[in-house]
Design a protein around this motif. Structure first.
Motif, PDB file in Angstrom:
ATOM      1  N   GLN A  91       0.963  -1.282   0.449  1.00 14.79           N
ATOM      2  CA  GLN A  91      -0.103  -0.141   0.551  1.00 14.79           C
ATOM      3  C   GLN A  91       0.997   1.073   0.073  1.00 14.79           C
ATOM      4  N   ALA A  92       0.790   2.262  -1.125  1.00 13.18           N
ATOM      5  CA  ALA A  92       1.057   3.135  -0.913  1.00 13.18           C
ATOM      6  C   ALA A  92       0.827   4.308  -0.330  1.00 13.18           C
ATOM      7  N   ILE A  93       1.627   5.226   0.156  1.00 11.04           N
ATOM      8  CA  ILE A  93       1.117   6.239   1.544  1.00 11.04           C
ATOM      9  C   ILE A  93       1.700   7.012   0.685  1.00 11.04           C
ATOM     10  N   PRO A  94       0.683   8.113   0.429  1.00 10.31           N
ATOM     11  CA  PRO A  94       0.673   9.811  -0.601  1.00 10.31           C
ATOM     12  C   PRO A  94       0.786  10.982   0.969  1.00 10.31           C
ATOM     13  N   VAL A  95       2.186  10.286   1.605  1.00 10.36           N
ATOM     14  CA  VAL A  95       2.603  11.662   2.605  1.00 10.36           C
ATOM     15  C   VAL A  95       2.598  13.281   1.218  1.00 10.36           C
ATOM     16  N   LYS A  96       2.651  13.144   0.854  1.00 10.54           N
ATOM     17  CA  LYS A  96       2.810  14.127  -0.405  1.00 10.54           C
ATOM     18  C   LYS A  96       1.995  13.931  -1.540  1.00 10.54           C
ATOM     19  N   GLN A  97       1.603  15.392  -2.166  1.00 10.47           N
ATOM     20  CA  GLN A  97       0.769  15.584  -2.815  1.00 10.47           C
ATOM     21  C   GLN A  97       1.421  14.240  -4.726  1.00 10.47           C
ATOM     22  N   ASP A  98       2.065  14.192  -4.155  1.00 10.21           N
ATOM     23  CA  ASP A  98       3.231  14.104  -5.929  1.00 10.21           C
ATOM     24  C   ASP A  98       4.021  13.006  -5.312  1.00 10.21           C
ATOM     25  N   PHE A  99       3.426  12.086  -4.932  1.00 14.32           N
ATOM     26  CA  PHE A  99       3.400  10.653  -4.044  1.00 14.32           C
ATOM     27  C   PHE A  99       2.714   9.469  -4.995  1.00 14.32           C
ATOM     28  N   LEU A 100       3.357   9.190  -5.403  1.00 16.13           N
ATOM     29  CA  LEU A 100       2.675   7.640  -6.142  1.00 16.13           C
ATOM     30  C   LEU A 100       1.429   6.957  -5.498  1.00 16.13           C
ATOM     31  N   ASN A 101       0.156   6.872  -5.539  1.00 13.73           N
ATOM     32  CA  ASN A 101      -0.841   6.428  -4.353  1.00 13.73           C
ATOM     33  C   ASN A 101      -1.441   4.806  -5.263  1.00 13.73           C
ATOM     34  N   PHE A 102      -1.180   3.792  -4.546  1.00 17.15           N
ATOM     35  CA  PHE A 102      -1.400   2.801  -5.020  1.00 17.15           C
ATOM     36  C   PHE A 102      -1.775   1.985  -4.165  1.00 17.15           C
ATOM     37  N   ASN A 103      -2.552   0.764  -4.914  1.00 15.32           N
ATOM     38  CA  ASN A 103      -2.286  -1.132  -4.169  1.00 15.32           C
ATOM     39  C   ASN A 103      -1.803  -2.195  -4.770  1.00 15.32           C
ATOM     40  N   ARG A 104      -1.259  -2.853  -4.608  1.00 11.68           N
ATOM     41  CA  ARG A 104      -1.225  -3.981  -5.341  1.00 11.68           C
ATOM     42  C   ARG A 104      -1.135  -4.836  -4.520  1.00 11.68           C
ATOM     43  N   LEU A 105      -1.930  -6.066  -5.091  1.00 12.65           N
ATOM     44  CA  LEU A 105      -1.653  -7.526  -4.929  1.00 12.65           C
ATOM     45  C   LEU A 105      -0.954  -8.795  -4.981  1.00 12.65           C
ATOM     46  N   ARG A 106      -0.733  -9.378  -4.855  1.00 14.23           N
ATOM     47  CA  ARG A 106       0.158 -10.669  -5.545  1.00 14.23           C
ATOM     48  C   ARG A 106      -0.498 -11.980  -4.753  1.00 14.23           C
ATOM     49  N   ALA A 107      -0.445 -13.190  -5.250  1.00 16.42           N
ATOM     50  CA  ALA A 107      -0.834 -14.042  -4.664  1.00 16.42           C
ATOM     51  C   ALA A 107      -0.222 -15.368  -5.567  1.00 16.42           C
ATOM     52  N   ARG A 108       0.756 -16.829  -5.050  1.00 13.09           N
ATOM     53  CA  ARG A 108       0.359 -17.432  -5.696  1.00 13.09           C
ATOM     54  C   ARG A 108       0.675 -18.851  -5.079  1.00 13.09           C
ATOM     55  N   ALA A 109       0.651 -19.464  -5.243  1.00 15.51           N
ATOM     56  CA  ALA A 109       0.065 -21.145  -4.924  1.00 15.51           C
ATOM     57  C   ALA A 109       1.222 -22.039  -5.673  1.00 15.51           C
ATOM     58  N   GLU A 110       1.327 -23.037  -5.055  1.00 14.33           N
ATOM     59  CA  GLU A 110       2.188 -24.339  -5.635  1.00 14.33           C
ATOM     60  C   GLU A 110       1.386 -24.899  -4.817  1.00 14.33           C
ATOM     61  N   LYS A 111       1.798 -26.553  -5.604  1.00 14.62           N
ATOM     62  CA  LYS A 111       1.263 -27.904  -5.470  1.00 14.62           C
ATOM     63  C   LYS A 111       1.860 -28.993  -5.417  1.00 14.62           C
ATOM     64  N   THR A 112       2.700 -29.504  -5.365  1.00 16.49           N
ATOM     65  CA  THR A 112       2.921 -31.341  -5.681  1.00 16.49           C
ATOM     66  C   THR A 112       2.240 -31.766  -5.517  1.00 16.49           C
ATOM     67  N   ILE A 113       2.045 -32.882  -6.529  1.00 19.05           N
ATOM     68  CA  ILE A 113       1.757 -34.350  -6.790  1.00 19.05           C
ATOM     69  C   ILE A 113       2.454 -35.419  -7.320  1.00 19.05           C
ATOM     70  N   LYS A 114       2.489 -36.247  -6.445  1.00 20.87           N
ATOM     71  CA  LYS A 114       3.056 -38.050  -6.344  1.00 20.87           C
ATOM     72  C   LYS A 114       2.570 -38.576  -7.640  1.00 20.87           C
ATOM     73  N   ALA A 115       2.992 -38.869  -8.740  1.00 20.65           N
ATOM     74  CA  ALA A 115       2.789 -39.563  -9.631  1.00 20.65           C
ATOM     75  C   ALA A 115       3.331 -41.017 -10.224  1.00 20.65           C
ATOM     76  N   GLY A 116       3.564 -41.925  -9.278  1.00 18.11           N
ATOM     77  CA  GLY A 116       3.679 -43.422  -9.711  1.00 18.11           C
ATOM     78  C   GLY A 116       5.006 -42.706  -9.406  1.00 18.11           C
ATOM     79  N   PHE A 117       6.514 -43.196  -9.996  1.00 19.45           N
ATOM     80  CA  PHE A 117       7.516 -42.632 -10.020  1.00 19.45           C
ATOM     81  C   PHE A 117       7.931 -40.937 -10.228  1.00 19.45           C
ATOM     82  N   ALA A 118       7.248 -40.073 -10.572  1.00 18.84           N
ATOM     83  CA  ALA A 118       7.414 -39.186 -11.554  1.00 18.84           C
ATOM     84  C   ALA A 118       6.060 -37.875 -10.529  1.00 18.84           C
ATOM     85  N   ARG A 119       6.768 -37.115 -10.744  1.00 22.32           N
ATOM     86  CA  ARG A 119       5.676 -35.727  -9.621  1.00 22.32           C
ATOM     87  C   ARG A 119       5.604 -34.855 -10.644  1.00 22.32           C
TER      88      ARG A 119
END
Length: 208
Positions: A91-119
């Protein structure tokens, strides 16, 4: 030319949850919180400030030859049985009028599945930005950490993005293994919403 001042504080989120009676595994959930100041300026070969790109589009959001940003960052990591979920918010904090002002959200999910001798390793990640968006803060899609087979940022530059990948790992001979993978990424048609539309000017497909 980027000036950074930052600080972070680690947090044991599971321990905090235990205090509230949730009794989560202390090793499964962690996070960090921090604040960062950033001043960004683009310089030419002779050291002169540059405010537009090759196509004449603006690359600095403010009316000066540099942008300033003060941003608070929260990041949490959950690790389970052969899975991981990482989420962050800035979350950008516009402490001055010319400061950038935005909100950025990010997410990452990972799953490992066993498949016989492989994954099989399945990964998906995405993000969104609401508010001021100079092109250097946009999501860059394509490259070794995104959609492999493309150059860095060659797929798109967007306000939103999603990337999915699947990797099939199988043993060859110790310690080597083979990998088959497929990646797909998209800017969800958000390229034109980035200031100057850098993806459109450079003919990036937006997905691939």
């Amino acid at each position: 030319d980027t000036t950074l001042l930052s600080g972070t504080v680690p947090m044991d989120l599971a321990q905090l949850s235990q205090l509230q009676g949730l009794f989560l595994d202390r090793t499964s959930l962690s996070g960090t919180a921090g604040i960062q100041y950033q001043r960004t300026r683009v310089l030419g070969e002779n050291g002169q400030p540059i405010v537009t790109d090759y196509y004449g589009n603006p690359i600095i959001f403010s009316h000066k030859d540099y942008d300033e940003l003060l941003v608070g960052v929260l990041r949490s990591v959950y690790s389970g049985n052969k899975s991981q979920l990482v989420m962050s918010m800035e979350q950008a904090i516009p402490v001055k009028q010319d400061f950038l002002n935005f909100n950025r959200l990010r997410a990452r999910a990972e799953k490992t599945i066993k498949a016989g001798f492989a994954r099989l390793v399945v990964t998906t990640k995405g993000g969104m930005i609401v508010g001021d968006l100079p092109p250097y803060e946009a999501f860059s899609i394509g490259g070794t950490n995104s959609v492999r087979g493309y150059g860095e940022g060659a797929v798109g530059t967007g306000r939103y993005y999603v990337v999915g990948s699947g990797e099939l790992h199988f043993p060859l001979f110790s310690p080597l293994e083979g990998v088959l993978f497929a990646d797909y990424g998209s800017d969800i048609d958000s390229g034109p919403t980035v200031m100057g539309d850098p993806a459109g000017c450079r003919g990036k497909p937006g997905s691939g």
